[in-house]
Motif scaffolding. Structure first.
Motif, PDB file in Angstrom:
ATOM      1  N   ILE A   1       0.879  -1.186   0.000  1.00  0.00           N
ATOM      2  CA  ILE A   1       0.000   0.000   0.000  1.00  0.00           C
ATOM      3  C   ILE A   1       0.909   1.226   0.000  1.00  0.00           C
ATOM      4  N   THR A   2       1.269   1.647  -1.172  1.00  0.00           N
ATOM      5  CA  THR A   2       2.206   2.773  -1.292  1.00  0.00           C
ATOM      6  C   THR A   2       1.470   4.112  -1.336  1.00  0.00           C
ATOM      7  N   ASN A   3       0.199   4.069  -1.687  1.00  0.00           N
ATOM      8  CA  ASN A   3      -0.630   5.282  -1.663  1.00  0.00           C
ATOM      9  C   ASN A   3      -1.564   5.191  -0.452  1.00  0.00           C
ATOM     10  N   SER A   4      -1.140   5.837   0.643  1.00  0.00           N
ATOM     11  CA  SER A   4      -1.911   5.740   1.895  1.00  0.00           C
ATOM     12  C   SER A   4      -2.832   6.943   2.128  1.00  0.00           C
ATOM     13  N   ASN A   5      -2.738   7.934   1.265  1.00  0.00           N
ATOM     14  CA  ASN A   5      -3.660   9.080   1.358  1.00  0.00           C
ATOM     15  C   ASN A   5      -4.812   8.808   0.396  1.00  0.00           C
ATOM     16  N   LEU A   6      -5.965   8.502   0.979  1.00  0.00           N
ATOM     17  CA  LEU A   6      -7.082   8.030   0.163  1.00  0.00           C
ATOM     18  C   LEU A   6      -7.932   9.159  -0.425  1.00  0.00           C
ATOM     19  N   GLY A   7      -7.629  10.375  -0.050  1.00  0.00           N
ATOM     20  CA  GLY A   7      -8.413  11.482  -0.609  1.00  0.00           C
ATOM     21  C   GLY A   7      -9.733  11.676   0.108  1.00  0.00           C
ATOM     22  N   GLU A   8     -10.769  11.987  -0.661  1.00  0.00           N
ATOM     23  CA  GLU A   8     -12.052  12.438  -0.095  1.00  0.00           C
ATOM     24  C   GLU A   8     -13.121  11.356  -0.202  1.00  0.00           C
ATOM     25  N   PHE A   9     -13.895  11.202   0.887  1.00  0.00           N
ATOM     26  CA  PHE A   9     -15.042  10.301   0.884  1.00  0.00           C
ATOM     27  C   PHE A   9     -16.323  11.111   1.003  1.00  0.00           C
ATOM     28  N   ILE A  10     -17.330  10.755   0.311  1.00  0.00           N
ATOM     29  CA  ILE A  10     -18.670  11.315   0.490  1.00  0.00           C
ATOM     30  C   ILE A  10     -19.488  10.281   1.243  1.00  0.00           C
ATOM     31  N   THR A  11     -19.892  10.632   2.421  1.00  0.00           N
ATOM     32  CA  THR A  11     -20.645   9.708   3.265  1.00  0.00           C
ATOM     33  C   THR A  11     -22.004  10.311   3.589  1.00  0.00           C
ATOM     34  N   GLU A  12     -22.770   9.636   4.377  1.00  0.00           N
ATOM     35  CA  GLU A  12     -24.103  10.119   4.757  1.00  0.00           C
ATOM     36  C   GLU A  12     -23.988  11.013   5.981  1.00  0.00           C
TER      37      GLU A  12
ATOM     38  N   ASN B   1     -18.602   8.464   9.290  1.00  0.00           N
ATOM     39  CA  ASN B   1     -17.336   7.818   8.893  1.00  0.00           C
ATOM     40  C   ASN B   1     -17.561   6.933   7.665  1.00  0.00           C
ATOM     41  N   PRO B   2     -16.549   6.839   6.826  1.00  0.00           N
ATOM     42  CA  PRO B   2     -16.679   5.923   5.682  1.00  0.00           C
ATOM     43  C   PRO B   2     -16.784   4.473   6.175  1.00  0.00           C
ATOM     44  N   THR B   3     -17.414   3.657   5.384  1.00  0.00           N
ATOM     45  CA  THR B   3     -17.553   2.244   5.755  1.00  0.00           C
ATOM     46  C   THR B   3     -16.255   1.483   5.430  1.00  0.00           C
ATOM     47  N   GLU B   4     -16.138   0.291   6.009  1.00  0.00           N
ATOM     48  CA  GLU B   4     -14.961  -0.564   5.724  1.00  0.00           C
ATOM     49  C   GLU B   4     -14.872  -0.865   4.234  1.00  0.00           C
ATOM     50  N   GLN B   5     -16.023  -1.139   3.616  1.00  0.00           N
ATOM     51  CA  GLN B   5     -15.999  -1.478   2.193  1.00  0.00           C
ATOM     52  C   GLN B   5     -15.575  -0.296   1.356  1.00  0.00           C
ATOM     53  N   GLN B   6     -16.017   0.932   1.717  1.00  0.00           N
ATOM     54  CA  GLN B   6     -15.595   2.125   0.982  1.00  0.00           C
ATOM     55  C   GLN B   6     -14.076   2.297   1.038  1.00  0.00           C
ATOM     56  N   ILE B   7     -13.546   2.108   2.245  1.00  0.00           N
ATOM     57  CA  ILE B   7     -12.092   2.272   2.418  1.00  0.00           C
ATOM     58  C   ILE B   7     -11.334   1.213   1.609  1.00  0.00           C
ATOM     59  N   LYS B   8     -11.791  -0.044   1.649  1.00  0.00           N
ATOM     60  CA  LYS B   8     -11.123  -1.119   0.894  1.00  0.00           C
ATOM     61  C   LYS B   8     -11.126  -0.812  -0.610  1.00  0.00           C
ATOM     62  N   GLU B   9     -12.275  -0.381  -1.089  1.00  0.00           N
ATOM     63  CA  GLU B   9     -12.371  -0.102  -2.523  1.00  0.00           C
ATOM     64  C   GLU B   9     -11.471   1.058  -2.924  1.00  0.00           C
ATOM     65  N   LYS B  10     -11.366   2.085  -2.055  1.00  0.00           N
ATOM     66  CA  LYS B  10     -10.505   3.224  -2.353  1.00  0.00           C
ATOM     67  C   LYS B  10      -9.029   2.811  -2.347  1.00  0.00           C
ATOM     68  N   ILE B  11      -8.661   1.972  -1.364  1.00  0.00           N
ATOM     69  CA  ILE B  11      -7.267   1.481  -1.314  1.00  0.00           C
ATOM     70  C   ILE B  11      -6.948   0.665  -2.574  1.00  0.00           C
ATOM     71  N   LYS B  12      -7.864  -0.202  -2.974  1.00  0.00           N
ATOM     72  CA  LYS B  12      -7.659  -1.036  -4.160  1.00  0.00           C
ATOM     73  C   LYS B  12      -7.507  -0.184  -5.412  1.00  0.00           C
TER      74      LYS B  12
ATOM     75  N   ILE C   1     -11.711   2.959  12.492  1.00  0.00           N
ATOM     76  CA  ILE C   1     -12.162   3.918  11.483  1.00  0.00           C
ATOM     77  C   ILE C   1     -12.639   5.214  12.169  1.00  0.00           C
ATOM     78  N   SER C   2     -12.124   6.323  11.733  1.00  0.00           N
ATOM     79  CA  SER C   2     -12.592   7.638  12.190  1.00  0.00           C
ATOM     80  C   SER C   2     -12.999   8.439  10.968  1.00  0.00           C
ATOM     81  N   ASN C   3     -13.264   9.720  11.166  1.00  0.00           N
ATOM     82  CA  ASN C   3     -13.661  10.518  10.000  1.00  0.00           C
ATOM     83  C   ASN C   3     -12.452  11.111   9.262  1.00  0.00           C
ATOM     84  N   TYR C   4     -11.246  10.691   9.640  1.00  0.00           N
ATOM     85  CA  TYR C   4     -10.067  11.180   8.907  1.00  0.00           C
ATOM     86  C   TYR C   4      -8.950  10.136   8.756  1.00  0.00           C
ATOM     87  N   ARG C   5      -9.057   8.992   9.455  1.00  0.00           N
ATOM     88  CA  ARG C   5      -8.031   7.956   9.287  1.00  0.00           C
ATOM     89  C   ARG C   5      -8.580   6.595   9.708  1.00  0.00           C
TER      90      ARG C   5
END
Length: 363
Positions: free
Chosen positions: A289-300, A304-315, A331-335
């Protein structure tokens, strides 16, 4: 007149004896010369060397032992010598004899009859036959090609024997020994020197798969790179196949992935083909995982973003990552913290950062 007759009578009587004696003397000298000439031309007067030694056998423990002083003819597999061999030996012993005048008959495995034009009588000679053949005259195909020990029930030695016979059909494999067997060479010598003499080196190749006992290498821990190195794979092969300790560097590793690699031998004439070794390279997550800054999430509503959202963004940012082998924690709202869910695949953990967009607010 009477005196003359008497004188003639005396001369006749006294001179007759010497005349007869002189005639006998000449005849005797001629006979002596003839006998001497006949003796000189008697075949038995020639030099026969050890061809003239009679065959003497002695019995020891029911075994017949030939006289060791007899001449030995090398016959290269034949039971008896040729006429030419015998003629040449007689000529060697008697240089004055014309070889074309030598006649050889009744040749057996230990004797022959000799007559020579211009010589009286005949001569029976005796000899011993050595019909052994240099083994390299029989084994002319010394490269046996590929021998796959994994497919047959026979030992490697038996397979070498069978291949030798296949490539050299005139060979009697019951009269040879196969010794000094290595991965790709062996030595062949005779177990019966009356048949074969000397020794010869043979070569062969083996399928590379035939020398390995284990093809599943298990886990290979990778600390600094995404994939295991060639040396790491070799070290693991050596660990599971200790017989290769001294030759492991003669192998080459290619097409390395996180799951397997192909192994071949540098000398293809020794070990042919290639084999696939399977393993699990447990890679440090911070190396994949060389890109650890995932950028911006749009959530409800700024949740906090969901686990699946984070996994998909990392992938998306690290396409080589297998997201089925990770889990998302804290999981928090920033890391969030990314851990391995399968330590046979990934090790360690990594912190990823992101932000939640204000667009997530419910206006």
């Amino acid at each position: 007149m009477k005196k003359l007759v008497s004188l003639l009578s005396l001369l006749t009587i006294s001179g007759g004896a010497p005349l007869i004696e002189s005639s006998c003397s000449c005849t005797n000298k001629n006979n002596e010369k003839k006998i001497k000439k006949d003796d000189e031309n008697d075949i038995n007067k020639l030099n026969w060397g050890n061809l003239g030694i009679e065959k003497i056998n002695r019995v020891r423990r029911n075994a017949i032992i030939n006289n060791k002083y007899q001449h030995v003819f090398k016959t290269n597999g034949s039971n008896k010598p040729t006429k030419q061999q015998i003629k040449e030996k007689v000529k060697e012993l008697n240089p004055q004899v014309n070889i074309n005048n030598i006649n050889v008959t009744n040749i057996t495995e230990n004797s022959a009859v000799i007559t020579i034009t211009g010589y009286s009588s005949k001569k029976t000679i005796n000899f011993t036959v050595d019909k052994s053949v240099p083994i390299n005259n029989v084994i002319t195909n010394t490269n046996l090609g590929e021998i796959d020990g994994s497919k047959l029930n026979n030992s490697l030695k038996e397979q070498i024997n069978l291949r030798l016979l296949e490539l050299n059909p005139q060979l009697d494999i019951n009269k040879i020994n196969v010794i000094d067997i290595t991965t790709y060479t062996a030595k062949v010598n005779s177990n019966d020197t009356s048949i074969y003499t000397g020794e010869i080196n043979i070569t062969y190749s083996r399928p590379i798969k035939s020398i390995f006992k284990n093809f599943e290498l298990g886990s290979i821990r990778v600390n600094d790179l995404n994939l295991p190195t060639e040396q790491q794979i070799k070290d693991k092969i050596k660990e599971l196949n200790p017989d290769l300790e001294n030759s492991i560097n003669d192998f080459e590793v290619k097409d390395i992935t996180s799951r397997n690699a192909k192994i071949s031998f540098i000398r293809k004439d020794i070990l042919s083909g290639e084999v696939v070794f399977n393993f699990i390279s447990n890679i440090n997550l911070n190396k994949i995982i060389t890109n650890s800054n995932l950028g911006e999430f749009i959530t409800e509503n700024l949740s906090n973003p969901t686990e699946q959202q984070i996994k998909e963004k990392i992938k998306q940012l690290n396409p080589q990552l297998d997201i089925t082998k990770i889990k998302v924690e804290s999981i928090s709202n920033y890391r969030a913290r990314i851990n391995s869910s399968d330590t046979n695949t990934y090790t360690g953990y990594i912190i990823v950062d992101y932000i939640v967009s204000v667009e997530s607010l419910n206006w």
